[in-house]
Design a protein around this motif. Structure first.
Motif, PDB file in Angstrom:
ATOM      1  N   SER A 259       0.910  -1.164   0.162  1.00  0.00           N
ATOM      2  CA  SER A 259       0.015   0.056  -0.053  1.00  0.00           C
ATOM      3  C   SER A 259       0.912   1.227   0.060  1.00  0.00           C
ATOM      4  CB  SER A 259      -0.833  -0.101   1.175  1.00  0.00           C
ATOM      5  OG  SER A 259      -0.287  -0.037   2.492  1.00  0.00           O
ATOM      6  N   SER A 260       2.080   1.314   0.401  1.00  0.00           N
ATOM      7  CA  SER A 260       3.000   2.351   0.281  1.00  0.00           C
ATOM      8  C   SER A 260       3.321   2.632  -1.042  1.00  0.00           C
ATOM      9  CB  SER A 260       4.421   2.068   1.221  1.00  0.00           C
ATOM     10  OG  SER A 260       4.898   1.008   0.353  1.00  0.00           O
ATOM     11  N   VAL A 261       3.422   2.067  -2.069  1.00  0.00           N
ATOM     12  CA  VAL A 261       3.568   2.390  -3.357  1.00  0.00           C
ATOM     13  C   VAL A 261       2.325   2.200  -4.320  1.00  0.00           C
ATOM     14  CG1 VAL A 261       5.891   1.774  -3.323  1.00  0.00           C
ATOM     15  CG2 VAL A 261       4.522  -0.050  -3.924  1.00  0.00           C
ATOM     16  N   PHE A 262       1.195   1.522  -3.815  1.00  0.00           N
ATOM     17  CA  PHE A 262       0.192   1.482  -4.661  1.00  0.00           C
ATOM     18  C   PHE A 262      -1.126   1.550  -3.891  1.00  0.00           C
ATOM     19  CE2 PHE A 262      -3.243  -1.390  -6.607  1.00  0.00           C
ATOM     20  CZ  PHE A 262      -3.060  -0.853  -7.937  1.00  0.00           C
ATOM     21  N   ASP A 263      -1.763   2.746  -4.463  1.00  0.00           N
ATOM     22  CA  ASP A 263      -3.154   2.985  -3.784  1.00  0.00           C
ATOM     23  C   ASP A 263      -4.417   2.434  -4.736  1.00  0.00           C
ATOM     24  OD1 ASP A 263      -5.263   4.270  -2.621  1.00  0.00           O
ATOM     25  OD2 ASP A 263      -4.321   6.055  -2.438  1.00  0.00           O
ATOM     26  N   ALA A 264      -4.815   1.342  -4.441  1.00  0.00           N
ATOM     27  CA  ALA A 264      -5.862   0.752  -5.096  1.00  0.00           C
ATOM     28  C   ALA A 264      -7.211   1.917  -5.243  1.00  0.00           C
ATOM     29  CB  ALA A 264      -6.332  -0.477  -4.334  1.00  0.00           C
ATOM     30  N   LYS A 265      -7.300   2.825  -4.407  1.00  0.00           N
ATOM     31  CA  LYS A 265      -8.379   3.613  -4.633  1.00  0.00           C
ATOM     32  C   LYS A 265      -8.241   4.778  -5.687  1.00  0.00           C
ATOM     33  CE  LYS A 265      -9.706   3.271   0.131  1.00  0.00           C
ATOM     34  NZ  LYS A 265      -9.720   4.182   1.374  1.00  0.00           N
TER      35      LYS A 265
END
Length: 843
Positions: free
Chosen positions: A139-145
């Motif tokens: 989640s630190s490099v990829f924001d699924a939102k």
């Protein structure tokens, strides 16, 4: 008329305004172009960021697949090695191709299990590939939102299609698995998208399997002692060996056995005398033609990495025995006397079984059967007992500690026998009695006694054992080979109500008698159950202890007699804790702290798997045979027609390396040439030739010595031996790197010898002696010029000339198979080389 002048006032200002406007427009145009270019670069940069993100996801899938390739490679390679040389009929010329084909099959099957959709060979698991993508989990490099990453298959494709491609047997460059139609879509928070479509090929590594050479690795060998090895000294001053060795059979006189004829051979190859200590620190091949015998208070150890081959090992009241490498025994590990401490680690293969030993494909068959020239050549003119062909572990001593917890692989192909043929009695006991255990203690033999109530067919009372006089009265005319009348269908409570017929004893001869002379002169007859079916023998004791708590308590009581303390006993891990666990019989363990025993059932009871296992055991038998001929593991590579010279008619005189009469010494050393050279060049009657190499070769020394039996040379002369053992002292050992002699050699106390010793006699290690291979220095003296053959002949002579094919030896003779053009010239492989993209495209 007065001339009128032009009015130019304001023109300069107008020109400046036009120029400024032009510059402003040009500047704005430049700014616009620069801004457009900047926006294009920003857009391109964001597009590249999107592409790199999509590519990162694809590379993470590739990395995960590399792990699958590595695991499949390891599994396949291990499976091939487990079956290595199992088929004794396979020629070495085709072995490598078969191993490569086997590897490919195992590799692809394992890879299909890993990447296939529920094991499918046509569809790969897309979910498994998605699971390899760590980006989705970070989640630190990829924001699924705000951004999206989709791994899928193109809508116009056949989906997650997988093709398994197998080679035709000539090349594996095209074989592998092709994962088709993989699509990765990434859209960043600003809506910039990147799409990559590709196929992924998983190739089959061109692995290298070791292929044996026709020559042993002579330079890494320390000792070839045709007459065996004797270790003297005390346990506090250890003798050591570092390097490959061969030990033939010791004469009985040197094995401390009573000989019936001068020079009679024993069954021992290495004899560690009382209170001595011998440790083999390293050795790719440590080969014994016979048994290893460990005396009272003595120690013996083979370290990790040592491959030890022998008939078996006997330890009698030994201080400590430790086998930590890979051990191959054709017969038993026998523990007698008292206070023995035996530790097994690494891998232990007790490969002897009657099925494999007497199989037509076993090279020892005639020797074991006591028939033909092979039996005559080795002095085994009588068929060996079943007990001598069966590998097991038996404890006959008291207060013994046997620890098998350090083993990774365990094979015990045979079972223990009650050695009745070695028991002195009123009548000769011809046959040994098979039990159902691969590891056992002497006390458990009582369970195999026939209940007295089953003797006879009438109402008479019997005892087991009974004295010989009573036996002759009640069973008049019945010899040991005859049938004893028994009640076949009478239930026995101690057996859970089973009858002799239920147990599966031999219907024709359900009981075997053993005549025994008790101390004091009393003669008794014992009646034992006679199982001819190995499975029934193994099942008997399991059932006996399971249904009869009193019997279990009695067995534990008997065992406590053999294990006298908390630290004694038999330690065996749970079966699942071993990498491999194969036993032909039950395995008995005992805890000295609780005085309780347990019995692990035999594993080799499935006839469907028996054929493969027997073939593996035959492979070990045949490897041991080849090692005893020339210290190479493949019989196929032994030369059946080594040219010795020519007769008067010009025909080649040859010898056959495969013959059972030829030892390792015979197949390595050209004894006739050696003795002839010594005879012609030594004039002082000692028949000992000493050679010192040039200073550029270190001034190293070699000794050629005819001190053994009489030898007939090429001209028919019988050269008498000197009979004096060669003693290697500290001073002599400093430069001595090669010894070739026909008689005994003694390494004196605390002497460290580096080099090669080839002796047709016995090698004796005195207290604290050490032997170490020295390949580089041994090679120098091996290849150095020694002398001219005689005063008139100008042919130069080298030490290598006294060896068959001596000019072909190099520092190491092992070779590996390979395609020749494979990038992996070593045993290291990069799995990245076998996971590649095909039909790659970007949108």
């Amino acid at each position: 008329m007065k001339e009128r002048k032009d009015n130019n006032r304001g023109f300069s200002l107008f020109s400046v305004l036009i120029a400024v406007s032009f510059v402003a427009i040009l500047g704005m145009l430049i700014l616009y172009i620069a801004l457009a270019n900047f926006n294009m670069k920003v857009t391109d940069l964001k597009g590249k960021d999107s592409f790199y993100t999509a590519e990162r996801a694809l590379e993470e899938i590739r990395t995960g697949l590399q792990e699958d390739v590595g695991e499949a490679m390891s599994t396949a390679y291990t499976k091939v090695l487990e079956d290595y040389d199992k088929d004794s009929n396979t020629q070495d010329a085709t072995m490598d191709a078969q191993r490569q084909s086997q590897f490919e099959t195992f590799f692809l099957d394992e890879l299909v299990k890993r990447v296939g959709d529920n094991g499918s060979k046509k569809q790969y698991s897309l979910h498994k590939l998605i699971d390899y993508v760590d980006l989705l989990k970070d989640s630190s490099v990829f924001d699924a939102k705000k951004e999206s990453l989709v791994i899928t298959n193109p809508s116009d494709s056949a989906g997650a299609e997988m093709s398994v491609i197998r080679s035709t047997g000539t090349s594996n460059t095209k074989s592998g698995i092709l994962l088709k139609n993989l699509k990765v879509i990434y859209v960043d928070p600003k809506g910039h998208a990147a799409i990559i479509e590709t196929d992924i090929r998983l190739g089959v590594p061109a692995v290298q399997f070791p292929t044996p050479s026709t020559l042993p690795d002579l330079m890494n060998m320390i000792v070839v002692a045709d007459g065996g090895i004797v270790c003297e000294g005390n346990a506090e001053s250890e003798s050591t060996i570092q390097g490959s060795i061969y030990a033939g059979l010791l004469p009985k006189s040197k094995a401390e056995e009573t000989e019936t004829a001068q020079g009679e051979l024993s069954t021992q190859s290495i004899h560690v005398k009382n209170n001595a200590s011998l440790k083999i620190n390293s050795g790719d091949k440590v080969v014994c033609a016979g048994e290893i015998n460990i005396g009272n208070g003595s120690s013996f150890a083979s370290a990790t990495g040592v491959n030890l081959w022998a008939k078996g090992l006997n330890v009698d009241s030994g201080k400590e025995v430790s086998l930590e490498g890979t051990t191959y025994f054709a017969d038993d590990l026998t523990i007698s006397g008292k206070n023995n401490n035996v530790k097994l680690a690494g891998n232990y293969y007790g490969f002897g079984s009657e099925k494999s030993a007497l199989n037509e494909n076993c090279l020892f068959k005639n020797i074991y059967s006591g028939i033909g020239d092979d039996a005559e050549n080795t002095g085994n003119t009588a068929a060996q007992k079943s007990a001598d062909l069966s590998s097991a572990i038996v404890i006959n001593g008291k207060n013994t500690t046997l620890d098998l917890s350090g083993l990774q692989k365990l094979m015990l192909a045979g079972k223990n026998y009650i050695a009745s043929s070695k028991v002195t009695g009123k009548q000769v006991n011809k046959n040994d009695i098979m039990t159902g255990e691969s590891i056992t203690v002497k006390g458990t033999q009582l369970a195999y006694l026939l209940p007295a109530e089953l003797l006879g067919t009438g109402e008479q009372s019997y005892q087991n054992p009974m004295d010989v006089a009573t036996f002759q009265e009640k069973f008049a005319g019945v010899s040991q080979t005859g049938n004893i009348a028994v009640k076949m269908d009478t239930p026995v409570a101690a057996w859970g109500g089973k009858t002799l017929r239920d147990l599966g004893v031999d219907v024709e001869k359900p009981v075997q008698t053993v005549f025994y002379n008790e101390p004091g002169g009393a003669n008794y007859v014992y009646f034992y159950l006679n199982f001819t079916n190995e499975t029934n023998a193994a099942a008997f004791l399991q059932n006996y202890l399971a249904v009869n708590p009193d019997a279990k308590a009695n067995v534990d009581k008997y065992l406590s007699f053999y294990f006298g303390g908390e630290n004694s006993g038999i330690t065996v891990k749970d079966v699942d804790s071993y990498l491999r666990y194969v036993t032909g019989g039950n395995v008995l363990s005992y805890d000295g702290k609780t005085d309780t025993s347990s019995l692990q059932a035999a594993t080799d009871t499935d006839p469907a798997d028996d054929s493969k296992l027997v073939q593996e055991q035959i492979g070990y038998q045949n490897s041991w045979y080849a090692l005893n001929r020339k210290m190479i593991s493949s019989y196929d590579l032994l030369n059946t027609a080594v040219v010795e010279g020519q007769d008067a008619a010009g025909n080649n005189i040859t010898h056959n390396e495969t013959e059972s009469s030829r030892s390792v010494y015979d197949n390595l050393v050209n004894e006739k040439k050696l003795v002839e050279f010594v005879k012609n060049n030594v004039k002082d009657g000692t028949l000992k030739y000493e050679f010192t190499a040039d200073e550029e070769d270190g001034g190293l020394k070699a000794i050629m010595y005819h001190n053994g039996g009489n030898s007939v040379i090429s001209d028919g002369t019988n050269v008498q031996r000197t009979g004096t053992a060669l003693e290697i002292t500290s001073d002599l050992a400093e430069k001595l790197r090669l010894v070739v002699c026909t008689g005994d050699v003694v390494i004196k106390q605390n002497v460290s010898f580096k080099g090669i010793i080839m002796t047709k006699g016995t090698l004796t290690l005195e207290e604290g002696a050490s032997l170490e291979s020295s390949p580089m220095e041994a090679a120098k003296v091996f290849q150095s010029q020694i002398n001219k053959t005689n005063e008139t002949n100008t042919d130069i002579v080298k030490a290598q000339d006294f060896f068959w094919d001596g000019d072909k030896y190099v520092l190491g003779n092992a070779v590996v198979s390979g395609s020749g053009n494979d990038q992996n010239s070593s045993d290291s492989y990069s799995t990245a080389d076998y996971v590649s993209y095909e039909n790659w495209k970007k949108e």
